[in-house]
Design an enzyme around this catalytic site. Sequence first.
Site, short mmCIF file in Angstrom:
data_model
loop_
_atom_site.label_atom_id
_atom_site.label_comp_id
_atom_site.label_asym_id
_atom_site.label_seq_id
_atom_site.Cartn_x
_atom_site.Cartn_y
_atom_site.Cartn_z
CG PHE A 1 -66.91 19.82 -10.56
CD1 PHE A 1 -67.58 20.82 -10.71
CD2 PHE A 1 -66.49 19.13 -11.71
CE1 PHE A 1 -68.15 21.29 -11.90
CE2 PHE A 1 -66.73 19.65 -12.83
CZ PHE A 1 -67.78 20.72 -13.02
CG ASP B 1 -65.70 11.70 -11.01
OD1 ASP B 1 -64.84 11.45 -12.01
OD2 ASP B 1 -66.52 12.78 -11.03
CE LYS C 1 -62.33 17.51 -16.85
NZ LYS C 1 -62.78 17.52 -15.42
C1 LIG Z 1 -64.22 17.71 -15.50
C2 LIG Z 1 -65.03 16.82 -14.47
C3 LIG Z 1 -66.19 16.00 -14.65
C4 LIG Z 1 -67.18 16.63 -15.66
O1 LIG Z 1 -66.56 16.49 -16.97
P1 LIG Z 1 -67.26 17.04 -18.16
O2 LIG Z 1 -66.52 16.28 -19.46
O3 LIG Z 1 -66.80 18.56 -17.91
O4 LIG Z 1 -68.54 16.71 -18.08
C5 LIG Z 1 -66.68 15.32 -13.57
N1 LIG Z 1 -65.94 14.73 -12.85
C6 LIG Z 1 -64.78 15.36 -12.28
C7 LIG Z 1 -63.93 14.87 -11.12
C8 LIG Z 1 -64.13 16.46 -13.26
O5 LIG Z 1 -62.95 17.05 -12.93
#
Ligand SMILES: *Cc1c(COP(=O)(O)O)cnc(C)c1O
Length: 407
Positions: free
Chosen positions: A147, A232, A261
């Site tokens: 994701f 990520d 985040k």
């Molecule tokens: C939440 C998340 C995203 C996307 O972040 P948004 O601010 O919702 O666009 C990308 N990668 C990971 C691993 C995430 O948990």
Amino acid sequence: MLNEQLQMTSQDYIALENQYNAKNYKPLDVVLEHGEGIWVYDVDGKRYLDFLSAYSAVNQGHSHPRILNALIEQAQKLPLTSRAFRNNQLPLFAKHLCDLTGYEKMLPMNSGAEAVETAMKIARKWGYMVKGVADGQAEIITCSGNFHGRTITIVSYSDDPGTKDNFGPYTPGFKEIPYGDADALEAAITPNTVGFLFEPIQGEGGVVLPPDGFLRQVRDICDRHNVLMIADEIQTGLGRTGKLFACDWEGVRPDMITIGKALSGGFYPVSAVLTDADVMDVIKPGDHGSTFGGNPLACAVAQTALEVLMDENLIENAHTMGEYLRELLRGIDSPHIKEVRGRGLLTGVELHDSAGGARRFCVALQEAGLLCKETHVNIIRLAPPLVITRQDIDWAFDQIERVLMMD
Ligand SMILES: *Cc1c(COP(=O)(O)O)cnc(C)c1O
């Protein structure tokens, strides 16, 4: 407006939202009104312990007073300049972030998905400018169960039908390997491979940990094939797993990291890409940008959010509290539990198929005053703010144990 609000019940808010807002989520039916630290309060005044932390965006706790103060002060001075002009917050934040993480350069954006898009653009351009890949041929390798966000390109390499279906045509240039399979990674690499994009722990995928040693193997493979290792850490980074980055668990330094985040402590969308100068410098003026990326309000908030993380020892607390919580959870004698796994304060409780899905347990926990959310069908993710104390874990555990003992 206020009088109207005073007479409104949870059901009224839910009805309004259902009528006027796109149904792109299926939230628990709790209407939150304010929060403080690990606690949130609904419109009826009922208090809940937040065990989701806005998908790890509020690691510092809700409405942290020090970050709030930075937000108010900067909002009163200058919220936005655009990058057409310089401002006096971006340079300080950039240095602070690079000093903290050990990378030479950062590029600021807003949402997590934008940080991932940015990392892919940097990797592709690095492939053409530095690695010498023929124009239009760059490949990025991704993982099953990933994701990384919701843009058209990002969903192009999702394997979750709900995320991907009906959004084609998809962006080409991606190849998938099974998550955690280093041999498959090596086999998938070609001379056109510019990057390997992965989560060190898959959060949305259900708190999935790769096999021990995977991160070190990836580092070695990427080095040998001149491929950028792109972690990520939007969900796992900034203390969530009990280290600054989840990759630190294997002492591995990726070539590029995406964060978001918790970078703003939940106040404001702030994300960034971290890498060294030899990679970042492929980006020239006009190549990439964002009206709000790097704005002074975002930078003041993010710098303070990072300071809170360090000054309050939240990374160490995530480690000790997470170990403690999992030890308690592993002692629950419930026929529903298949596995308890995680690192730091990112825990997944996977249930057996016979448990009838995780959702009903989340609803029961809501009744008990604890908010969490299922991922996929059978996994409960437990991820409270990193400011949580042992006493609050004990209280939360009592609720979780009782609910998991239901028939
Ligand atoms: C939440 C998340 C995203 C996307 O972040 P948004 O601010 O919702 O666009 C990308 N990668 C990971 C691993 C995430 O948990």
